[in-house]
Design an enzyme around this catalytic site. Structure first.
Site, PDB file in Angstrom:
ATOM      1  N   LYS A 166       6.871 -45.565  33.653  1.00 31.72           N
ATOM      2  CA  LYS A 166       6.379 -45.743  34.889  1.00 31.72           C
ATOM      3  C   LYS A 166       6.853 -46.964  35.379  1.00 31.72           C
ATOM      4  O   LYS A 166       6.353 -48.062  35.038  1.00 31.72           O
ATOM      5  CB  LYS A 166       4.860 -45.222  34.837  1.00 31.72           C
ATOM      6  CG  LYS A 166       4.065 -45.377  35.929  1.00 31.72           C
ATOM      7  CD  LYS A 166       2.626 -44.999  35.916  1.00 31.72           C
ATOM      8  CE  LYS A 166       1.836 -45.060  37.427  1.00 31.72           C
ATOM      9  NZ  LYS A 166       0.546 -44.722  37.316  1.00 31.72           N
TER      10      LYS A 166
ATOM     11  N   LEU B 160      -7.161 -52.377  32.877  1.00 33.70           N
ATOM     12  CA  LEU B 160      -6.770 -51.468  31.603  1.00 33.70           C
ATOM     13  C   LEU B 160      -7.929 -51.363  30.659  1.00 33.70           C
ATOM     14  O   LEU B 160      -7.766 -51.347  29.300  1.00 33.70           O
ATOM     15  CB  LEU B 160      -5.603 -52.027  30.900  1.00 33.70           C
ATOM     16  CG  LEU B 160      -4.192 -51.697  31.385  1.00 33.70           C
ATOM     17  CD1 LEU B 160      -2.969 -52.182  30.567  1.00 33.70           C
ATOM     18  CD2 LEU B 160      -3.907 -50.102  31.563  1.00 33.70           C
TER      19      LEU B 160
ATOM     20  N   ASN C 232      -0.734 -42.317  28.813  1.00 29.67           N
ATOM     21  CA  ASN C 232      -0.311 -43.408  29.621  1.00 29.67           C
ATOM     22  C   ASN C 232      -0.313 -44.658  28.785  1.00 29.67           C
ATOM     23  O   ASN C 232      -1.592 -45.070  28.304  1.00 29.67           O
ATOM     24  CB  ASN C 232      -0.851 -43.898  31.087  1.00 29.67           C
ATOM     25  CG  ASN C 232      -0.439 -44.993  31.665  1.00 29.67           C
ATOM     26  OD1 ASN C 232      -0.910 -45.998  31.320  1.00 29.67           O
ATOM     27  ND2 ASN C 232       0.599 -44.612  32.759  1.00 29.67           N
TER      28      ASN C 232
ATOM     29  N   ASN D   2       3.810 -47.443  30.462  1.00 26.04           N
ATOM     30  CA  ASN D   2       3.313 -48.051  31.671  1.00 26.04           C
ATOM     31  C   ASN D   2       4.055 -49.512  31.510  1.00 26.04           C
ATOM     32  O   ASN D   2       3.523 -50.454  30.726  1.00 26.04           O
ATOM     33  CB  ASN D   2       1.815 -48.146  31.475  1.00 26.04           C
ATOM     34  CG  ASN D   2       1.556 -48.861  32.667  1.00 26.04           C
ATOM     35  OD1 ASN D   2       1.950 -49.493  33.749  1.00 26.04           O
ATOM     36  ND2 ASN D   2       0.069 -48.836  32.827  1.00 26.04           N
TER      37      ASN D   2
ATOM     38  N   CYS E  24       1.894 -52.472  34.957  1.00 23.18           N
ATOM     39  CA  CYS E  24       0.339 -52.594  35.534  1.00 23.18           C
ATOM     40  C   CYS E  24       0.245 -54.196  35.885  1.00 23.18           C
ATOM     41  O   CYS E  24       0.607 -54.915  35.204  1.00 23.18           O
ATOM     42  CB  CYS E  24      -0.651 -52.290  34.449  1.00 23.18           C
ATOM     43  SG  CYS E  24      -2.327 -52.613  35.159  1.00 23.18           S
TER      44      CYS E  24
ATOM     45  N   GLY F 172       1.981 -42.101  44.841  1.00 25.66           N
ATOM     46  CA  GLY F 172       1.889 -43.376  45.771  1.00 25.66           C
ATOM     47  C   GLY F 172       1.453 -42.529  47.079  1.00 25.66           C
ATOM     48  O   GLY F 172       2.030 -42.291  47.712  1.00 25.66           O
TER      49      GLY F 172
ATOM     50  N   SER G  57      -2.595 -41.557  36.212  1.00 25.51           N
ATOM     51  CA  SER G  57      -3.322 -42.336  35.254  1.00 25.51           C
ATOM     52  C   SER G  57      -4.437 -43.138  35.784  1.00 25.51           C
ATOM     53  O   SER G  57      -4.070 -43.970  36.929  1.00 25.51           O
ATOM     54  CB  SER G  57      -2.433 -43.238  34.608  1.00 25.51           C
ATOM     55  OG  SER G  57      -3.093 -44.245  33.567  1.00 25.51           O
TER      56      SER G  57
HETATM   57  C1  LIG Z   1      -8.516 -47.518  39.903  1.00 26.01           C
HETATM   58  C2  LIG Z   1      -7.172 -47.187  39.380  1.00 26.01           C
HETATM   59  C3  LIG Z   1      -6.807 -47.292  38.011  1.00 26.01           C
HETATM   60  C4  LIG Z   1      -5.454 -47.233  37.512  1.00 26.01           C
HETATM   61  N1  LIG Z   1      -5.031 -47.499  36.313  1.00 26.01           N
HETATM   62  C5  LIG Z   1      -3.646 -47.205  35.960  1.00 26.01           C
HETATM   63  C6  LIG Z   1      -3.439 -47.222  34.642  1.00 26.01           C
HETATM   64  O1  LIG Z   1      -4.524 -47.513  33.538  1.00 26.01           O
HETATM   65  N2  LIG Z   1      -2.316 -46.984  34.203  1.00 26.01           N
HETATM   66  C7  LIG Z   1      -1.227 -46.586  35.146  1.00 26.01           C
HETATM   67  O2  LIG Z   1      -0.159 -46.363  34.826  1.00 26.01           O
HETATM   68  N3  LIG Z   1      -1.581 -46.622  36.587  1.00 26.01           N
HETATM   69  C8  LIG Z   1      -3.044 -46.948  36.788  1.00 26.01           C
HETATM   70  N4  LIG Z   1      -3.086 -46.799  38.257  1.00 26.01           N
HETATM   71  C9  LIG Z   1      -2.165 -46.440  39.089  1.00 26.01           C
HETATM   72  C10 LIG Z   1      -1.963 -44.953  39.434  1.00 26.01           C
HETATM   73  O3  LIG Z   1      -1.774 -44.306  38.548  1.00 26.01           O
HETATM   74  C11 LIG Z   1      -0.929 -44.586  40.551  1.00 26.01           C
HETATM   75  O4  LIG Z   1       0.139 -45.214  39.972  1.00 26.01           O
HETATM   76  C12 LIG Z   1      -1.253 -45.559  41.908  1.00 26.01           C
HETATM   77  O5  LIG Z   1      -2.592 -45.498  42.159  1.00 26.01           O
HETATM   78  C13 LIG Z   1      -0.391 -45.013  43.153  1.00 26.01           C
HETATM   79  O6  LIG Z   1      -0.877 -43.801  43.403  1.00 26.01           O
HETATM   80  P1  LIG Z   1      -2.097 -43.181  44.288  1.00 26.01           P
HETATM   81  O7  LIG Z   1      -1.735 -44.183  45.774  1.00 26.01           O
HETATM   82  O8  LIG Z   1      -1.883 -41.812  44.604  1.00 26.01           O
HETATM   83  O9  LIG Z   1      -3.402 -43.941  43.778  1.00 26.01           O
HETATM   84  C14 LIG Z   1      -4.400 -46.947  38.589  1.00 26.01           C
HETATM   85  C15 LIG Z   1      -4.936 -46.698  40.051  1.00 26.01           C
HETATM   86  C16 LIG Z   1      -6.079 -46.945  40.363  1.00 26.01           C
HETATM   87  C17 LIG Z   1      -6.419 -46.530  41.784  1.00 26.01           C
END
Ligand SMILES: Cc1cc2nc3c(=O)[nH]c(=O)nc-3n(C[C@H](O)[C@H](O)[C@H](O)COP(=O)(O)O)c2cc1C
Ligand SMILES: Cc1cc2nc3c(=O)[nH]c(=O)nc-3n(C[C@H](O)[C@H](O)[C@H](O)COP(=O)(O)OP(=O)(O)OC[C@H]3O[C@@H](n4cnc5c(N)ncnc54)[C@H](O)[C@@H]3O)c2cc1C
Ligand SMILES: Cc1cc2nc3c(=O)[nH]c(=O)nc-3n(C[C@H](O)[C@H](O)[C@H](O)COP(=O)(O)OP(=O)(O)OC[C@H]3O[C@@H](n4cnc5c(N)ncnc54)[C@H](O)[C@@H]3O)c2cc1C
Ligand SMILES: Cc1cc2nc3c(=O)[nH]c(=O)nc-3n(C[C@H](O)[C@H](O)[C@H](O)COP(=O)(O)O)c2cc1C
Ligand code: FES
Ligand code: FES
Lengths: 300, 241, 300, 241
Positions: free
Chosen positions: C164, C73, C99, C126, C129, C242, C21
């Site tokens: 989440k 968000l 999400n 979620n 956040c 992550g 997401s």
């Molecule tokens: C730019 C950005 C926006 C994100 N927006 C959301 C979101 O709207 N909802 C959510 O549950 N996680 C959001 N995340 C978190 C990611 O879904 C993920 O949980 C987190 O980045 C860790 O994974 P990664 O290290 O592979 O990025 C966001 C992450 C990034 C980098």
């Protein structure tokens, strides 16, 4: 250089830059590289009451811009430290902090009694080591548990007491407040973050202990947030660390509210990093026209 | 020991995945010592331990095999680039113990630290080099060593077989070895049988390279020791294997 | 490819690799780069009941092998999503997860009622956040609070429910257990880690919101530990994420106990990373002679 | 748009801190579009947005200034090295809006994306380039533009003063600009006064470059827009400044 002198916890530090426990031994090896009297202070390798062998198996693992360690508090014990290491350390002409860990309350108490009678300048109470199975970090997760041990230690401790917090604490603000209320003269944070690595060929955890502690530049954004959070909640001085590599990093921690900082993993990456950083602080102050770091401390 | 940014004189591929790195360095070095090496960028974090392969007239030579991120990155460095060196580190070989008839036994890239030793020991020491199939470094050793035996597992060059098959331990007072653990263990065992003193140079994952992090433990009869500071050279007597 | 089929939460995924997401929008942009039907699934940008503008100021900051984001968000709201985005997403022929974030219980409930009536395959709740001032992560720190919201949502939710989790939770094991007991069909972790950056020239926090969320390779060792911790404590399927960048990372998460994984920040670093990773899984299975990922799941 | 590892044809310093990077690329490109560029190692994480400076015959040219970690690292890449490109990205300039008398105004490295535009617009468009003291790119523009005015703050080359001092907005139907924000704001203001349509190419920190992360917000009269996808070129009418 006089501009860098920092007073905290009743001690005078030549500058706010100390070296972090477990990344500097007892200073001897580094004394071959540079003059240790240039440092603000040295935190000893984590000691326990009695000598410890440390963990079996792999102890070091590299990760993206970080490292995980599972040393497991290998150390000569408090008595040997006082006898064989401390006299040399005192000759380095800088603040000497002893990092003291423990498995149970009694260990801490006995260690403190011994250190009370020694030349040590500062006690850094390690309630946060993630690398020992019993005790260690257990004291550093719940603030009520931390409050209990810190207030008991404080009652008997004759040296300034700085409590080293774990980033694995349930709540950094509550933890910092608990330590302040328990009478800590200062707090240092962060210790390593609990992490894990897997060897997919062996289909096994890399570390015999399974979990181990993450440090290095990768943790800096988290450490900085935690230092800021703690600083907003307590009045006692904060010693900030976690991923510091450059003078710029130090400035960030100071702006976030740290009075002192520690250099950890960076000592491995560039063994004279601490000296570069201290020199950089003077340059920074010149450039920004600052007479004292107080002008920027906690400004953010 | 010191930390410096040293200028690269050459950094060339000399065999499959094997590079020779020559840098400027002034100081004195004991055979068997090593340096922690890092590029100046942040493409990897921990410096990599690499042994001194040769040293003379302010020129320090390393021989390394590209394994993962760090050594691969180092292999992309070119002439005149700066590279961070920290060292010399480690105990190195005790030359006084090797003033007798000595066999120097290297396996693959493990032979790298043995060249400078061979140079110092001279004709008194014989050299045994074992490779899988790709042979390198042999000519350099021939210049200094008494006798030089080269073998490959498939016999494509030199003798066919494992290096351990070609050593008559009765001919030697001391043995020095560096290479794969399984080879070294076999040699240590043979030395014990033949009552020959034996020194092995060990590899461990390292963070500091200077004895402070306690990350590079070697189990000895006296408990844990540090490969970087108490070693990398250990007497087989101390080792628990 | 059949070997990669993964069943979880009553759904069949073509493979265990979903996109995370907030790093994939609603898929449209990526559909220009590769065939989205190759994915195990897509998690939508975090939605809230009503449209949100998101945070002011800088929203993106690079850190050592990581990034901090403070998007806040920004999203079109549930109604617009169902009307304008979902139909296209459904045409991608893969599992579509929504999400859903919220500021208060009612927001979550109303969102769920609307999504119940839609074509969505899976709801990723979620509660984690860190980038919105009210609500959001507050639900994800204390396990009792999480238990409360999850059990209420579960009662009304007609779709499979994956919760989440936040790495900022007080205790990952307790949090996972609380969600399982509250009836979650699965959990995904980790969301971003609360972090901070300071602009020392401006002497200000980089983000208007001060704290923001850290992601990318730097957090992987922490995420892996948390996934392992959760997996040891619950039976419901875990979606691990992550810092995943490579197939090797995915294998590690699966060995730590994850049934599914998500690719987040890697989508920015190499936009076709998810496809490389999925291809790599097949190669890995060939190389290791494995018929099903079940053979290695949770092996560590 | 696509992700490819492209071969570097050249990557040379052409002025103080300014590099010209030429790579292989097949496809079609609208002037004003950009690429997300990354080295293949992990010395930095997020790709860096760099505009297309010129394009022809499968050769794509970028002009960039070394600012921090990423651009400095990119500047060390050499001929034949591979580099990761993702693009083309962004809306680019709307050529149909510029089929009138147009002034192209660039400040420093900000002029980089304007060369390919100038080439497409031809003699119908005049070019104004402002620099601090170091002048580059001027010759390339002279080849294509109607009139080319160069100025420096200290007058060391060309006219002395700010580029904004040398434009008579009455002569133009449209203005296109890219450069420091303060310069662009001034130009937007003048265009509003003179009722000239104006397009500005904006810079924001970017993670994805393709519209999914919502990291690169630009405040417009219609709310937040994405610099990477809705821009980087915005009509001054939309902007809130
Ligand atoms: C730019 C950005 C926006 C994100 N927006 C959301 C979101 O709207 N909802 C959510 O549950 N996680 C959001 N995340 C978190 C990611 O879904 C993920 O949980 C987190 O980045 C860790 O994974 P990664 O290290 O592979 O990025 C966001 C992450 C990034 C980098
Ligand atoms: C004292 C000593 C001397 C050495 N001398 C040489 C030499 O002369 N020539 C040569 O080719 N190699 C030598 N090695 C091995 C060399 O250090 C490793 O091949 C190298 O560290 C691998 O790094 P990498 O980034 O390529 O691999 P990666 O797998 O990406 O490295 C990841 C981490 O594991 C560590 N690591 C991986 N393999 C080893 C290993 N075998 N030993 C120690 N750490 C390891 C790395 O240092 C790094 O911290 C020596 C090792 C030691 C301890
Ligand atoms: C659409 C677009 C087109 C661009 N075209 C060019 C060009 O043709 N030539 C050129 O020299 N520069 C151009 N830039 C600016 C260029 O992207 C930055 O100078 C570069 O990202 C700086 O990266 P760094 O690693 O050197 O600096 P660092 O400060 O180390 O970068 C840290 C982070 O901040 C981001 N960042 C820093 N400065 C900027 C900036 N000005 N704009 C956007 N992100 C920034 C980086 O991308 C990175 O994520 C463009 C920017 C955008 C948004
Ligand atoms: C190898 C190693 C050993 C450590 N040993 C100790 C220790 O004995 N006691 C302690 O309180 N912290 C110990 N730490 C934690 C550091 O003191 C420091 O808190 C942590 O590494 C974060 O800082 P850094 O990122 O700058 O390294 C150790 C860290 C490392 C890397
Ligand atoms: S590598 Fe640090 S003690 Fe040996
Ligand atoms: S950079 Fe991701 S939306 Fe613009």
């Amino acid at each position: 250089m006089i501009r860098l002198i920092t007073n905290a916890m009743g001690l005078e530090f030549k500058n706010p830059v100390l070296t972090a426990s477990g990344t500097f031994g007892f200073g001897e090896e580094f004394s071959e590289i540079y003059d240790l009297s240039k440092l603000g202070g040295i935190c000893s390798k984590g000691l326990t009451l009695r000598e410890r062998q440390g963990n079996s198996g792999i102890r070091i693992w590299e990760t993206p811009m970080g490292m995980i360690n599972s040393i497991g508090l290998q150390n000569p014990g408090v008595d040997n430290f006082i006898k064989y290491e401390l006299p040399r350390m005192k000759s380095y002409n800088t603040v000497i902090a002893v990092n003291l860990g423990g498995h149970c309350e009694e260990d801490y108490f006995e260690g403190i009694y011994k250190l009370n009678e020694s030349d040590v300048d500062l006690i850094e109470l390690n309630i946060s080591c993630p690398n020992v199975k019993t005790g260690g970090m257990a004291f550093g997760v719940k603030s009520s548990v931390a409050y209990n041990i810190v207030s008991k230690v404080k009652r008997i401790c004759k040296k300034p007491l700085m409590v080293k917090l774990s980033p694995n604490a349930e709540s950094m603000s509550e933890m910092a407040i608990a330590c302040e209320e328990a009478g800590a003269d200062g707090i240092s944070l962060i210790n390593t973050i609990q992490a894990m690595a897997i060897d997919i060929k062996k289909r096994k955890p890399v570390f015999d202990n399974v979990y181990a502690g993450l440090s290095g530049p990768c943790v800096k954004p988290i450490a900085l947030r935690m230092v800021h959070e703690a600083a907003k909640n307590v009045k006692i001085p904060i010693c900030g660390l976690g991923g510091i590599m450059t003078t710029q990093d130090v400035i960030e921690f100071i702006m976030a509210g740290a009075t002192l900082v520690q250099i950890g993993t960076a000592n491995f990456i560039k063994p004279d990093a601490a000296i570069d950083i201290i020199d950089g602080l003077t340059e920074f102050m010149d450039r920004e026209g600052i007479d004292s770091l107080d002008e920027i401390r906690g400004i953010v | 020991m010191k930390v410096i940014n040293s200028r690269i004189i050459e950094n060339n591929l000399i065999s499959n995945k094997i590079y020779k790195l020559k840098v400027e360095f002034a100081g004195s070095i004991i055979p068997g010592q090593f340096f922690m090496i890092k590029t100046l960028d942040n493409s990897f974090l921990l410096p990599r331990p690499i042994s001194v392969h040769d040293f003379n007239q302010n020129e320090l030579t390393f021989l390394y095999r590209t394994e993962g991120t760090g050594t691969t990155k180092i292999s992309t460095m070119r002439e005149n680039d700066l590279i961070q060196l920290f060292g010399p580190l480690g105990n190195g070989f005790d030359i006084n113990e090797l003033k007798c008839k000595t066999a120097i036994i290297g396996g693959g890239i493990g032979a790298a630290p043995l060249l400078y030793l061979s140079k110092v020991l001279g004709k008194n020491a014989d050299v045994y080099l074992g490779y899988k199939n790709d042979v390198y470094m042999d000519d350099s050793f021939r210049k200094y060593a008494g006798n030089t035996v080269v073998c490959t597992e498939d016999g494509c060059i030199g003798e066919k077989g494992f290096v351990t098959d070609f050593i008559d331990y009765n001919n030697y007072d001391a043995v020095v070895t560096c290479g794969p653990e399984i080879m070294m263990n076999k040699i240590i065992e043979s030395c014990r049988e033949h009552n020959v003193k034996c020194f092995a140079s060990l590899e461990r994952r390292m963070a500091c390279g200077m004895g402070v992090c306690l990350g590079c433990t070697v189990e000895t009869k006296d408990g844990y020791k540090r490969a970087c500071k108490d070693g990398p050279v250990f007497s087989a007597d101390e080792l628990r294997c």
